[in-house]
Design a protein around this motif. Structure first.
Motif, short mmCIF file in Angstrom:
data_model
loop_
_atom_site.label_atom_id
_atom_site.label_comp_id
_atom_site.label_asym_id
_atom_site.label_seq_id
_atom_site.Cartn_x
_atom_site.Cartn_y
_atom_site.Cartn_z
N LEU A 185 0.84 -1.21 0.00
CA LEU A 185 0.00 0.00 0.00
C LEU A 185 0.87 1.25 0.00
CD1 LEU A 185 -2.83 -1.03 2.50
CD2 LEU A 185 -3.05 -0.66 0.03
N ALA A 186 1.94 1.23 0.78
CA ALA A 186 2.83 2.39 0.83
C ALA A 186 3.46 2.66 -0.53
CB ALA A 186 3.92 2.17 1.88
N MET A 191 -4.58 -5.85 -2.42
CA MET A 191 -5.92 -6.45 -2.37
C MET A 191 -5.85 -7.95 -2.62
SD MET A 191 -9.03 -5.40 -1.85
CE MET A 191 -10.73 -5.88 -2.11
N ALA A 192 -4.91 -8.37 -3.42
CA ALA A 192 -4.81 -9.79 -3.78
C ALA A 192 -4.43 -10.65 -2.58
CB ALA A 192 -3.80 -9.98 -4.90
N LEU A 210 -6.38 0.12 3.41
CA LEU A 210 -6.78 -0.56 2.18
C LEU A 210 -8.04 0.05 1.61
CD1 LEU A 210 -6.38 -2.79 0.11
CD2 LEU A 210 -7.63 -4.33 1.61
N ARG A 211 -9.02 0.27 2.47
CA ARG A 211 -10.29 0.86 2.00
C ARG A 211 -10.05 2.23 1.37
NH1 ARG A 211 -14.24 4.42 4.02
NH2 ARG A 211 -16.36 3.95 3.28
N GLY A 212 -9.24 3.06 2.04
CA GLY A 212 -8.95 4.38 1.49
C GLY A 212 -8.26 4.31 0.14
N ALA A 213 -7.33 3.35 0.01
CA ALA A 213 -6.62 3.20 -1.27
C ALA A 213 -7.56 2.72 -2.36
CB ALA A 213 -5.46 2.22 -1.09
N VAL A 214 -8.46 1.80 -2.02
CA VAL A 214 -9.42 1.30 -3.02
C VAL A 214 -10.36 2.42 -3.47
CG1 VAL A 214 -11.39 -0.25 -3.35
CG2 VAL A 214 -9.31 -1.09 -2.24
N ARG A 220 -14.30 -5.91 -6.15
CA ARG A 220 -13.73 -6.92 -5.27
C ARG A 220 -13.95 -6.56 -3.80
NH1 ARG A 220 -7.71 -7.63 -7.35
NH2 ARG A 220 -7.54 -8.92 -5.47
N TRP A 221 -13.89 -5.27 -3.49
CA TRP A 221 -14.09 -4.82 -2.11
C TRP A 221 -15.52 -5.10 -1.64
CZ3 TRP A 221 -11.19 -3.33 1.92
CH2 TRP A 221 -11.84 -2.70 2.99
N VAL A 222 -16.50 -4.70 -2.45
CA VAL A 222 -17.89 -4.86 -2.01
C VAL A 222 -18.35 -6.31 -2.11
CG1 VAL A 222 -18.49 -2.48 -2.60
CG2 VAL A 222 -18.82 -4.29 -4.31
N SER A 223 -17.62 -7.13 -2.86
CA SER A 223 -17.99 -8.54 -2.98
C SER A 223 -17.51 -9.36 -1.79
CB SER A 223 -17.39 -9.14 -4.27
OG SER A 223 -17.93 -8.50 -5.41
N ALA A 224 -16.60 -8.79 -0.98
CA ALA A 224 -16.08 -9.49 0.18
C ALA A 224 -16.95 -9.20 1.40
CB ALA A 224 -14.64 -9.06 0.45
#
Length: 401
Positions: free
Chosen positions: A307-308, A316-317, A343-347, A358-362
């Motif tokens: 992320l950095a 995410m993977a 992670l959420r902020g980056a997405v 992929r985020w909302v499917s998890a």
């Protein structure tokens, strides 16, 4: 008074940043103001450890074996210019400060000394502390320092990363007069950091393989050592996460605070550590302080590094879910929340429909209204996918609390 000093004074008094102040410095000043860091000499950085504790800590630090590299590259240039050079840990504590006696004496008068904390939150804007915040080489010139007592000084610093995990393990810094913030000084600390990292790679090849930890999306961490895989108990999993993330290890008292909001008692922690040592062995777990003796690669630290570096798809993977999701240990809970927020902020910031989907499917993102709304905006209007995402977002907003 120089223009830079006037700019500093104006910011301290009114929080106004003049246009010529570098954005990096302006950002640091704002962080310091928000954290209420002292801007004058009323409060210099505190000493974080005494001589005996510092000696033990330095002996165990991963940069201790490569100290000759720093001496070889920096000693003569620093001495020739009347500068000092310093190596800090990843928390900003100065581990080694080297230079001629006169330069060391001048530096010590502003508490730039071994065992003292020079993180940005302790000392204000300064090259080693701000380099840790920004995770990149930094130069700070004179009145760009937030604390006025440091205005006679300038400095250049570069972070040093562990080649195996990518985590920052410390910072190399040159501090002195104006020439300590020259392009040459910046190139010198960068070269020293690279040389140290290269030496760490060479040493790593001579040592036994490292340790792998998987703790994302599972309540019991999986530990792999020398090809042998074992699943740890929830409490041992929490301890392992703390030790993998903690810089310089943990005392029994600090571990007690990390693991529970109620008083565990140091005897309870020591008993738990004895049981963990029986599982891991002395060659993996050290004491005084408690620390992992071998390089560690953990899915949660790798993800932070990705992320950095802006590698959101890769992060995410490997994100299989929250860090030890059922753990109530304060340290784990704090890092679990921080990791998920990063992670959420980056997405969300990516605006990438694939990442958002992929985020909302998890399970952890299925009820994220903002993510569903962001996904809807990235899909073609009038498409079935857009309609479904927009409808899901509206449905979540209308759900009773």
């Amino acid at each position: 008074m120089s223009a830079l000093r006037k700019a500093h004074e104006l910011f301290v008094c009114t929080k106004t940043v003049l246009p010529f102040v570098r954005p990096m410095i302006a950002g640091s000043w704002r962080r310091c103001a928000t954290a209420r860091v002292s801007c004058d000499d009323r409060r210099l950085p505190p000493a974080r450890m005494g001589a005996d504790e510092l000696a033990d800590y330095r002996a165990q630090h991963p940069l201790a074996p490569v100290l000759p590299v720093f001496d070889a590259l920096l000693r003569d240039p620093a001495d020739d210019c009347g500068h000092v050079f310093a190596i800090s840990d990843a928390g900003g504590t100065l581990l080694w400060v080297r230079g001629r006696t006169g330069a060391l004496d001048r530096a010590e008068r502003m508490n730039f000394a071994e065992g003292v904390g020079w993180s940005e939150s302790s000392a204000g804007t300064n090259a080693p502390g701000t380099a840790l915040v920004l995770r990149q080489p930094v130069q700070v010139f004179s009145a760009e320092h937030y604390n006025e007592v440091v205005h006679p000084w300038s400095c250049s610093a570069a972070p040093i990363r562990d080649p195996g995990s990518g985590r920052i393990v410390g910072v190399v810094d040159i501090t002195g007069d104006e020439s300590a913030a020259s392009p040459y000084a910046l190139a010198l600390v960068r070269a020293a950091a690279v040389a140290a990292e290269t030496e760490l790679i060479g040493r790593g090849k001579k040592t036994r393989p490292g340790v792998r930890i998987r703790a994302l999306g599972r309540d019991e961490a999986v530990l792999e050592v020398d090809g042998h895989v074992r699943t740890l108990s929830p409490r041992h999993s929490e301890i392992l996460v703390v030790l993998a993330l903690a810089q310089g290890g943990r005392s029994a008292g600090r571990l007690a605070v990390d693991l529970s909001e109620v008083d565990l008692g140091m005897s309870t922690v020591r008993a738990e550590m004895s049981r963990l040592r029986a599982v891991l062995g002395d060659e993996l777990l050290d004491s005084r302080p408690y620390a992992l003796c071998r390089p560690v690669s953990a899915d949660f630290t790798v993800m932070s590094t990705l992320l950095a570096e802006g590698r959101v798809h890769d992060a995410m993977a490997i994100y299989d879910g929250p860090l030890l999701p059922s753990s109530e240990a304060p340290f784990v809970r704090e890092h679990r929340t921080a990791l998920e927020q990063q992670l959420r902020g980056a997405v969300l910031a990516s605006g990438d429909a694939r990442l958002l989907r992929r985020w909302v499917s998890a399970g952890w993102g299925a009820a994220d209204v903002t993510a569903w709304q962001a996904l809807a905006t990235q899909l073609p209007r009038g498409s079935a996918a857009h309609g479904a995402a927009a409808a899901r977002a509206r449905g979540l907003v209308d759900e009773p609390a």
